[in-house]
Enzyme design. Structure first.
Site, short mmCIF file in Angstrom:
data_model
loop_
_atom_site.label_atom_id
_atom_site.label_comp_id
_atom_site.label_asym_id
_atom_site.label_seq_id
_atom_site.Cartn_x
_atom_site.Cartn_y
_atom_site.Cartn_z
N HIS A 132 47.09 34.75 37.12
CA HIS A 132 47.58 36.15 37.13
C HIS A 132 48.37 36.51 35.87
O HIS A 132 48.62 37.69 35.63
CB HIS A 132 48.48 36.41 38.33
CG HIS A 132 47.79 36.29 39.66
ND1 HIS A 132 46.65 37.01 39.96
CD2 HIS A 132 48.08 35.54 40.76
CE1 HIS A 132 46.27 36.69 41.20
NE2 HIS A 132 47.11 35.81 41.70
N ASP A 257 44.38 28.80 48.56
CA ASP A 257 45.07 29.72 49.47
C ASP A 257 44.11 30.57 50.31
O ASP A 257 44.55 31.43 51.06
CB ASP A 257 46.07 30.60 48.71
CG ASP A 257 45.53 31.14 47.40
OD1 ASP A 257 44.33 30.96 47.12
OD2 ASP A 257 46.31 31.75 46.64
ZN LIG Z 1 46.14 32.86 45.05
#
Ligand SMILES: [Zn+2]
Ligand SMILES: [Zn+2]
Length: 390
Positions: A132, A257
């Protein structure tokens, strides 16, 4: 000769946003303990190397110099710089933030070098995959984008085509943004639809721009997608575009995740399904890239019952060590987990995940199938592929 390298340093545990933050260093600690307890570090096909700090010049191949200075400043004064994402709820400040993030990045870039020179066949950095981070801002627990820096190093060394495959539950927005205009880099991200999950981007219509049109492929899947459907989606898109792109290196991000027990996503992808996807990525690297494969960690917040299993399986896969699905996890590892007051998984997955291949037909009544078909319609024509037939 086939050799995998795992980069690690206990100092990577210093990447720590503090108590209560989901990205606890415990997840890496328990991963390394499991890798050791499974005997992987004793295998002749796996070597361990230190994760070294990257220099500012290396970090600045993907980040703005003033951002790097701001990270260093914020990590020593602990004064927030919210405009750069530093000192937010997602990315709270901690002492030594620059150094900890620079070590994650250094590990991945050094592996890229060793892959390109042929010193190793596969590289793994379980502390990497910080997908990110943007050129000028921290985002989503990520400070420096090691995945992008490793890809940049490969290009700087002369690679003409690199494929980046992002399996994290969240869209790989930072890597996509950094190579948005670069036709040499194919970025493929499968993630929970941005309408229900951070960072909100990664629509199937986003395919890159100009000469790089088609080099961005997004597969946003709906909340509650199961492992079988997730594998079906990967199988319906990834091998076809990778075959057309003909990468010289595959860089993959294995954020785990997407698991049903992960507290941050709404997907339901088992360790077994993630393991199968790792095997597929590995096979693609041998098929198309002479084996050159850089595998990175990423998200994953079920710290004791998912992350260590998914990433120990990844390291075993890279080292060509067959682990048996459903086998008992080592007692000493389980005891160490329980001594931390956490619940330890009992077995390493439970078995193969049956999935239906896309070739068996498209089901317009199925939400995952519709998402996959939207991706194929958006991306395939740029590669000369037929969204219905290929
Ligand atoms: Zn993630
Ligand atoms: Zn291999």
């Amino acid at each position: 000769m086939h050799l995998a390298r795992l980069v690690w340093s206990p100092r990577l545990l210093e990447y720590d946003f503090g108590p209560g933050h989901p990205m606890s260093p415990t997840r890496l600690d328990l991963t390394m303990r499991l890798i050791e307890a499974l005997g992987l570090l004793d295998q002749p096909t796996l070597e361990l190397a230190n994760a070294e700090l990257a220099s500012d010049a290396v970090i600045e191949t993907v980040h703005d110099a003033d951002y790097v200075a701001a990270v260093r400043h914020a990590g020593s004064t602990l004064e927030p710089d919210v405009a750069r994402g530093l000192g937010t709820d997602d990315d709270p400040l901690f002492a030594g933030m620059h150094e900890a993030a620079a070590r994650q990045l250094g590990g991945s870039v050094d592996l890229a070098d060793a892959l390109w020179t042929g010193e190793i066949t596969h590289g793994v950095n379980v502390a990497g995959g910080m997908h990110h981070a943007m050129p000028g801002a921290a985002s989503g627990f990520c400070v420096y984008n090691d995945a992008a820096a490793a890809i940049r190093r490969l290009l700087d060394r002369g690679a003409e085509r690199v494929a980046y495959l992002d399996l994290d539950a969240h869209h790989g927005d930072g890597v996509e943004a950094i190579f948005w205009d670069d036709p040499r880099v194919l970025t493929v991200s499968i993630h929970e639809d941005g309408r229900t999950l951070f960072p909100g981007t990664g629509a199937s219509a986003d395919v890159g721009r100009g000469a790089a049109e088609g080099s961005v492929v997004n597969i946003p899947v709906p909340a509650r997608t199961t492992g079988a459907a997730w594998l079906r989606a990967i199988d319906a898109v990834v091998p076809a575009v990778v075959r057309e792109h003909r990468p010289q290196v595959i860089v993959s991000q294995h954020g785990c995740d997407a698991h049903g027990r992960d507290p941050l996503s709404n997907l339901n992808v088992s360790v077994d399904a993630q393991w199968t996807a790792q095997r597929w990525v590995h096979a693609l690297a041998h098929e198309h890239a002479e084996g050159r494969w850089l595998a990175l960690g990423g998200g994953g917040y079920a710290v004791s019952d998912v992350v260590p299993l998914a990433w120990a399986a990844l390291v075993a896969e890279a080292a060509h060590v067959p682990l048996e699905r459903g086998s008992e996890l080592p007692a000493e590892w389980r005891a160490a987990v329980e001594a931390m007051g956490l619940e330890a998984a009992r077995t390493l997955g439970s078995g193969e995940v049956p999935f239906r291949s896309w070739r068996d037909g498209y089901d317009p009544a199925d939400a995952v199938d519709r998402a996959v078909q939207a991706t194929r319609r958006a991306a395939f024509p740029h590669w000369g592929l037929d969204p219905l037939l290929d």
